[in-house]
Structure formats: structure tokens, C-alpha cells
Write a protein that holds these residues in place. Structure first.
Motif, PDB file in Angstrom:
ATOM      1  N   ILE A  60       0.814  -1.217   0.000  1.00 24.92           N
ATOM      2  CA  ILE A  60       0.000   0.000   0.000  1.00 24.92           C
ATOM      3  C   ILE A  60       0.851   1.271   0.000  1.00 24.92           C
ATOM      4  N   PRO A  61       1.967   1.330   0.765  1.00 24.65           N
ATOM      5  CA  PRO A  61       2.796   2.547   0.699  1.00 24.65           C
ATOM      6  C   PRO A  61       3.370   2.805  -0.698  1.00 24.65           C
ATOM      7  N   ALA A  62       3.436   1.761  -1.524  1.00 29.99           N
ATOM      8  CA  ALA A  62       4.001   1.906  -2.868  1.00 29.99           C
ATOM      9  C   ALA A  62       2.937   2.197  -3.920  1.00 29.99           C
ATOM     10  N   LEU A  63       1.672   2.164  -3.519  1.00 35.24           N
ATOM     11  CA  LEU A  63       0.586   2.453  -4.459  1.00 35.24           C
ATOM     12  C   LEU A  63       0.330   3.959  -4.527  1.00 35.24           C
ATOM     13  N   SER A  64      -0.012   4.420  -5.697  1.00 35.04           N
ATOM     14  CA  SER A  64      -0.382   5.828  -5.852  1.00 35.04           C
ATOM     15  C   SER A  64      -1.738   5.903  -6.542  1.00 35.04           C
TER      16      SER A  64
END
Length: 296
Positions: free
Chosen positions: A88-92
Motif C-alpha cells: 500500500i505505501p508503494a501504491l499511488s
């Protein structure tokens, strides 16, 4: 009073990237997703496609199995904790998506909506991973998320790493089942099976109260179903992609009139997408208002 159901695809619609490809990258490194999907297409039978009688296999069971093997070799369970910490932290998302969804949902607090008891619900129907996608937004913003699912299993009697076993595969045609579950309210009431007959007045959201938003050809069955029963179909595209690529992707959508509205994925409150969905919700509200006035 039935509800308004706004149903969103995820990859390519609320985010410009492919969330499953991002999982592959995190497990195997940047660029690994390209080889991963080439392998999936090969197993699917793309090379044998010229034979007219050949039917391609479904993508979902193949990629879910392949991804589970990849995760097992890395000793990683494909569970909510892994997705929350690493993926999730890598999703934009597209800019302002969260505020956009909140603003549309807040329409239900308007006096006329409140007097009618008409609520606005967002749903996500994704061919991606449910345990990943449903953690992207606050739980009070999305009523339910449909998607592919794994169960984490450890074989008894063996000292082995947990295995991620595919238990539900979602593809473009399975999405249509999800729309019936939304319409009938089966997603929240297991006593109401998806094949149970439910009169329109008793439905959670009749199809004519449904708005489906997707990004391309894989959403065609869902778009067709919603529109055939009186709902609204919208297609969005990434404005940052080359025009040639966008036009190629949308050519058949426009020619075959697969959607009521095609616009860029602009989630600003001044954008065409917001104005169109807002207007459609008002239209649904006014229909109920007129019906109530007629009865009275």
C-alpha cells in the motif's frame, strides 16, 4: 428506500497503476512484472490463439497460482499484513480520489436525500486482490470490496512456510455476479443468495440506481449489464498516457457505444467526472421525489 450504488473498478480507474504488478515488483524487484505477465499469457494460450476453435484460459487462476508460488519462494504470505506494510505505501492513486469519493457520498446528507432516506454507497469491484484493495480507503467510505482472495494455509505435519491458496478468482465476467450481489444486497446478508429473486422495490440498489465506472475493455460485461437494466456506465482514461495509446484503447468503446460517458480520470471537484456523477445522483433522487409526490 433503495440506495444509490456507485461501483468502481480499481486498477486503471482509481489508480493509474496495476496493483498486482506492484506486488510482483515488491517480491522480485523492479521490472519483474513484465516477465511475470509474459509467462501468464503463454500459459493462457496466446500463442495458440489463431486456431478459431481455441478458447483462452482465464487469467485469474493462472496469475493467482503463479503469484502464490512466487510468494512462497520468498517466504511471504499474501495476507493483509504484508499488503499493508509493503504494498500500500508503494501504491499511488489519482490525485484527490479520496476527497472525491467523500464528496459524492456526502450528498446523502443533503436535506432532500435525507428526507427520502436515499443513501449513496461506494463499492469496488476489482480483478485485483481484495485484501490489498480494501485497505486503501477508510472502511466507512467503501461499503464493500469485491476481488480475488487467498487463504493462508500451513500443511499439518510439515515444517513448511505458509502457502497462499487462491480461494476466489475474479475476472471480467465474474464482476457481473458482484453487481447482482450489490443490487440484491447479498454482500451484506448471506441469507439472500445471489440467485434469490428479489423484487426491485426490495433491492438494496436497483440497477437503475447503479453507476459503474471502469477504464476499458475488461469492464465491458459490467458496463453492458448495468446499462441494459437502466443504470449508467462511465469509462475513464489516464490523461498522462500518450493520446495514441488512449485512442487505441477506447476506439471500440466509442464505436460500439459501450458507455454513457467517457472522460479523463480527473477527480477534482471541478472536473467533468464529478459533475457527471453528481448530476446522475441528483437525477435518481428527483425520480424518487417525483414518485413520492405522485403517490401522495
Amino acid at each position: 428506500m433503495p440506495n444509490i450504488a456507485i461501483v468502481w473498478d480499481f486498477d486503471g480507474t482509481l489508480t493509474p497503476i496495476d496493483s498486482t504488478s506492484k506486488v510482483v515488483e515488491i517480491l522480485s524487484g523492479p521490472g519483474a512484472d513484465e516477465d511475470f505477465w509474459k509467462t501468464i499469457k503463454s500459459l493462457r494460450g496466446d500463442a495458440r490463439r489463431p486456431k478459431w476453435e481455441h478458447v483462452l484460459a482465464m487469467d485469474a487462476p493462472i496469475w493467482m497460482y503463479s503469484l502464490s508460488r512466487l510468494a512462497w519462494r520468498q517466504k511471504v504470505p499474501l495476507n493483509r499484513e504484508f499488503f499493508k506494510e509493503f504494498v500500500i505505501p508503494a501504491l499511488s492513486l489519482y490525485e484527490s480520489v479520496g476527497q472525491f469519493l467523500a464528496n459524492i457520498k456526502s450528498m446523502e446528507s443533503q436535506k432532500v436525500f435525507s428526507n427520502l432516506g436515499l443513501q449513496v454507497h461506494h463499492f469496488i469491484v476489482s480483478a485485483g486482490l481484495k485484501d490489498l484493495v480494501e485497505q486503501v480507503f477508510p472502511s466507512d467510505l467503501i461499503s464493500y470490496t469485491f476481488g480475488c482472495r487467498y487463504e493462508i494455509v500451513v500443511a499439518e505435519g510439515y515444517e513448511r512456510e505458509p502457502e497462499s491458496v487462491p480461494v476466489f478468482c475474479m475476472d471480467e465476467t465474474t464482476k457481473t455476479r458482484s453487481l447482482f450481489e450489490i443490487s440484491k444486497g447479498s454482500f451484506k446478508d448471506q441469507k439472500c443468495a445471489v440467485n434469490t429473486r428479489v423484487e426491485e422495490k426490495d433491492r438494496f440498489a436497483p440497477f437503475r440506481n447503479m453507476i459503474y465506472i471502469g477504464d476499458g475493455p475488461t469492464d465491458i460485461p459490467a458496463l453492458s449489464l448495468v446499462r441494459a437494466y437502466g443504470g449508467v456506465g462511465i469509462v475513464v482514461y489516464d490523461p498522462n498516457k500518450p493520446p495514441k495509446e488512449v485512442n487505441s484503447r477506447l476506439k471500440s468503446m466509442r464505436a460500439d457505444k459501450r458507455a454513457d460517458f467517457i472522460t479523463e480520470a480527473d477527480f477534482s471537484s471541478e472536473g467533468q467526472l464529478y459533475n457527471y456523477i453528481y448530476s446522475r445522483c441528483i437525477q435518481i433522487m428527483q425520480r424518487y421525489e417525483a414518485e413520492r409526490a405522485t403517490i401522495e
